[in-house]
Enzyme design. Structure first.
Site, short mmCIF file in Angstrom:
data_model
loop_
_atom_site.label_atom_id
_atom_site.label_comp_id
_atom_site.label_asym_id
_atom_site.label_seq_id
_atom_site.Cartn_x
_atom_site.Cartn_y
_atom_site.Cartn_z
N ASN A 119 0.88 -1.17 0.00
CA ASN A 119 0.00 0.00 0.00
C ASN A 119 0.92 1.22 0.00
OD1 ASN A 119 -1.77 2.07 0.42
ND2 ASN A 119 -2.43 1.41 2.48
N LYS B 145 0.16 4.21 -0.26
CA LYS B 145 -0.49 5.39 0.31
C LYS B 145 -0.22 6.60 -0.60
CE LYS B 145 -0.22 3.15 4.76
NZ LYS B 145 -0.12 3.22 6.21
N HIS C 250 -9.53 1.43 4.47
CA HIS C 250 -8.28 1.52 5.23
C HIS C 250 -8.51 2.42 6.45
CE1 HIS C 250 -4.19 2.55 6.34
NE2 HIS C 250 -3.83 1.44 5.74
N GLU D 157 -6.87 4.74 7.64
CA GLU D 157 -6.64 6.17 7.39
C GLU D 157 -7.85 6.81 6.73
OE1 GLU D 157 -2.91 5.49 5.43
OE2 GLU D 157 -2.06 4.91 7.37
N GLU E 246 -5.53 -4.89 10.25
CA GLU E 246 -4.48 -3.91 10.54
C GLU E 246 -4.79 -3.21 11.87
OE1 GLU E 246 -2.38 -2.58 6.71
OE2 GLU E 246 -4.18 -1.37 6.85
N GLY F 113 2.49 2.18 10.86
CA GLY F 113 3.47 3.26 10.76
C GLY F 113 4.16 3.59 12.07
N SER G 273 3.31 -2.21 10.25
CA SER G 273 4.77 -2.29 10.47
C SER G 273 5.34 -3.66 10.12
CB SER G 273 5.11 -1.92 11.92
OG SER G 273 4.73 -0.58 12.19
#
Ligand code: 13P
Length: 246
Positions: free
Chosen positions: A9, A11, A94, A96, A164, A170, A210
């Site tokens: 991904n 992003k 996702h 985010e 996730e 991250g 991660s």
């Protein structure tokens, strides 16, 4: 046996020129991969990446899709637009997008139904916050995300789920292999109990957060974990290829 799937991904990273460079570096490194290899790239990179990946085993995904065929939805993109550009996979929901752009289980469900109806393979993301984990709400949150997100989906076996945990994204802090395995096992149980046991066995469920060249082997050796959704480590050909070859 479920075939593992490793998806990058990207992003909001990589210009077209950078994207081409990355794919060209990646191609020889992953050509013998035994898993499905996917890169989910920004919309503007799709054409360049499809072109660069031609003839290779790298499949292309997008990072979102709208549920309508077309219309007044500024900033969104339709399944037909993605398919015409050569996209096969699409990330939906996702964390985010849930956190910053108002995505809900309901919109995740609508996007997933459209993606499937059009022939895109959805990678549906679920995951709990740190607070939810620490207050013992992980299972409740995941169950709601899965049951509401996959409502009315008929061909469940074509859906890929990415578990996730938000606290692992991250942050350099991965879930332990046992934690990830146990939680993914729980997600499979929810699917078996609320939808269909056979589909639950067939569905591929990835871990994300991660995941990198160092910890991928341990995570991938767990029986419930069928692959990874890789953020930061997918931006460098060498790192991503190590994960792919686990
Ligand atoms: P990182 O691998 O950078 O933690 O990101 C994970 C992720 O969000 C993939 O979708």
């Amino acid at each position: 046996m479920r075939k593992p799937i490793i998806a990058g991904n990207w992003k909001m990273n990589k210009t077209q020129a950078e994207a081409k460079e990355l794919i060209n570096a990646l191609k020889p490194l992953v050509k013998d991969a035994e898993c499905d290899v996917v890169v989910c790239v920004p919309f503007t990179d799709i054409n360049a990446v499809v072109e660069a990946a031609k003839g290779s085993n790298i499949h292309v995904g997008a990072q979102n899709v709208h549920f309508a065929d077309h219309g007044a939805f500024t900033g969104e993109i339709s399944a037909d637009m993605l398919l015409e550009a050569g996209v096969e996979y699409v990330i939906i929901g996702h964390s985010e997008r849930r956190q910053y752009f108002g995505e809900t289980n309901e919109t995740v469900n609508k996007r997933t139904l459209t993606a499937l109806a059009k022939g895109l393979k959805p990678i549906v993301c679920v995951g709990e916050t740190l607070e939810e984990r620490e207050t013992g709400k992980t299972e409740e949150v995941l169950k709601k995300q899965v049951v509401e997100g996959l409502k009315d989906v008929e061909n469940l076996a074509s859906v890929i789920i990415a578990y996730e945990p938000i606290w692992a994204i991250g942050t350099g802090k991965t879930a332990t292999a046992d934690q990830a395995n146990e939680t993914i096992g729980y997600i499979r149980k929810v699917i078996a109990e609320n939808f269909c046991p056979k589909c639950a066995e067939k569905m591929r469920i990835q871990y994300g957060g991660s995941m990198n060249a160092k910890n991928a082997h341990e995570l991938m050796s767990m029986p419930e974990i069928d692959g990874g959704l890789i953020g930061g480590a997918s931006l460098k050909a060498e790192d991503f290829s190590v994960v792919v070859k686990m």
